[in-house]
Design an enzyme around this catalytic site. Structure first.
Site, PDB file in Angstrom:
ATOM      1  N   TYR A 140       0.836  -1.212   0.000  1.00  0.00           N
ATOM      2  CA  TYR A 140       0.000   0.000   0.000  1.00  0.00           C
ATOM      3  C   TYR A 140       0.864   1.253   0.000  1.00  0.00           C
ATOM      4  O   TYR A 140       0.634   2.177  -0.799  1.00  0.00           O
ATOM      5  CB  TYR A 140      -0.923   0.001   1.217  1.00  0.00           C
ATOM      6  CG  TYR A 140      -1.740   1.267   1.354  1.00  0.00           C
ATOM      7  CD1 TYR A 140      -2.807   1.523   0.504  1.00  0.00           C
ATOM      8  CD2 TYR A 140      -1.436   2.221   2.328  1.00  0.00           C
ATOM      9  CE1 TYR A 140      -3.557   2.686   0.614  1.00  0.00           C
ATOM     10  CE2 TYR A 140      -2.178   3.388   2.446  1.00  0.00           C
ATOM     11  CZ  TYR A 140      -3.236   3.614   1.597  1.00  0.00           C
ATOM     12  OH  TYR A 140      -3.960   4.787   1.709  1.00  0.00           O
TER      13      TYR A 140
ATOM     14  N   LYS B 113       1.215   4.336  -2.975  1.00  0.00           N
ATOM     15  CA  LYS B 113       0.958   5.753  -2.744  1.00  0.00           C
ATOM     16  C   LYS B 113       2.197   6.595  -3.030  1.00  0.00           C
ATOM     17  O   LYS B 113       2.097   7.748  -3.483  1.00  0.00           O
ATOM     18  CB  LYS B 113       0.478   5.970  -1.300  1.00  0.00           C
ATOM     19  CG  LYS B 113      -0.920   5.395  -1.047  1.00  0.00           C
ATOM     20  CD  LYS B 113      -1.961   6.020  -1.979  1.00  0.00           C
ATOM     21  CE  LYS B 113      -3.361   5.562  -1.712  1.00  0.00           C
ATOM     22  NZ  LYS B 113      -4.381   6.223  -2.555  1.00  0.00           N
TER      23      LYS B 113
ATOM     24  N   THR C 141     -13.802   6.225   6.223  1.00  0.00           N
ATOM     25  CA  THR C 141     -14.399   5.577   5.050  1.00  0.00           C
ATOM     26  C   THR C 141     -14.206   4.071   5.159  1.00  0.00           C
ATOM     27  O   THR C 141     -13.532   3.571   6.069  1.00  0.00           O
ATOM     28  CB  THR C 141     -13.742   6.059   3.742  1.00  0.00           C
ATOM     29  OG1 THR C 141     -12.405   5.518   3.655  1.00  0.00           O
ATOM     30  CG2 THR C 141     -13.681   7.580   3.667  1.00  0.00           C
TER      31      THR C 141
END
Length: 325
Positions: free
Chosen positions: A205, A209, A242
């Protein structure tokens, strides 16, 4: 690789997350100022059916933009469209299928868009996966790399001609890519982009990014050299409440529910800087850069490595099958 070299990135990302949460506790979220009308402009927002993306789409549509949501879940996408139209009767918003885990789907999406003869003024690369179980995309890429980075890399490259055509002095086209503070503990390994040596979802991850920042900086420099009126920037929305965090370690996922209201940003607050970079007049904010909480910030030192930027660009072009120049 040693156990320590595999576990260290995991510790780093959680320590970074704690630091960001404490910073959010003691700082006010950026409040989006009144944005200019966007009548006549066309925008594409990936992952615009929920979370930050939904708030971006909703706000753009309220300002008169024609917004296309690109996403994988048709039911969720059409529900988002209906909700926005119920709130803003004149909203020009639609959903189109786009699976960033499939280069074929990305090409089909762009082919369909091109066939409609629409212009493109704004591209928001927002969709992402985080800490998903180990797996491969349709094209054999590690899932974080494929969805978060390579899918958006190809999408942007294929839409760049439209963006160039619509950019003009005083009103540049925009590419806004949602990155993360997680890039600060990331490392791009050109000889092991798929993480085969010592796989960690956390490492993957962070790499995805960081790769987005390399792409953003390198693309802006190329566009500036050719004189194109296209602004490319990356945004850190902060830690936002989220569904992105649903793959956290279970005790941390439970803790998220307990502290989200106190420490996390809301999706609307997370969308504020994305919208600012996409919609504000160019002379107000300047082009390009890395943005967080409404202001330009410095990125981690590796993002300034021009040779690594070029190396990732060349590797990405080979992987997705586009020309390097």
């Amino acid at each position: 690789m040693s156990f320590l070299s595999c576990i260290l990135p995991i510790l780093k990302i959680y320590l970074l997350g704690l630091k960001v949460l404490l910073a959010q506790l003691f700082s006010r979220p950026f409040k989006l100022p009144v944005m200019p009308r966007q009548d006549g402009k066309v925008a594409i927002v990936t992952g615009g059916s929920r979370g930050i993306g939904y708030e971006v789409v909703r706000h753009m549509a309220s300002l008169g933009a024609h917004v296309i949501i690109g996403g994988t879940d048709e039911r969720e996408g059409l529900t988002a469209v209906r909700r926005i139209r119920e709130e803003h009767k004149e909203a020009n918003v639609e959903f189109q299928k786009l699976d960033l885990a499939s280069l074929r789907s990305v090409r089909q999406f762009v082919q369909g868009f091109d066939g409609r003869g629409l212009p493109l003024h704004i591209l928001v690369n927002n969709a992402a996966v985080m800490l998903v179980p180990q797996g491969r995309t349709e094209d054999g890429f590690e899932r974080h790399l494929g969805v978060n980075y390579l899918g958006h890399f190809l999408l942007t490259r294929l839409l760049l001609g439209k963006l160039r055509d619509c950019g003009k002095c005083g009103s540049r086209s925009r590419v806004v890519t949602v990155s993360s503070s997680a890039h600060r503990v990331g490392e791009v390994r050109l000889d092991d982009l798929n993480g085969g040596r010592c796989y960690s979802a956390h490492t993957a991850y962070c790499q995805s990014k960081l790769a987005l920042l390399f792409f953003t900086a390198h693309l802006q420099r190329r566009l500036d050299r050719e004189g194109s009126a296209v602004s490319v920037c990356a945004v850190d929305p902060g830690v936002v409440d989220t569904a992105l965090y649903r793959h956290l370690w279970p005790p941390l996922r439970l803790a998220q529910g307990a502290v989200a209201q106190l420490l996390f940003r809301t999706p609307a607050e997370g969308a504020a800087t994305v919208l600012y970079c996409a919609l504000e007049e160019e002379e107000e904010r300047g082009g390009g850069g890395y943005w967080a909480n409404g202001r330009r910030e410095m990125t981690s030192p590796p993002t300034l490595d021009l040779r690594l930027q070029q190396g990732l660009w060349d590797a990405s072009c080979r992987l997705v099958g586009v020309a390097q120049d």
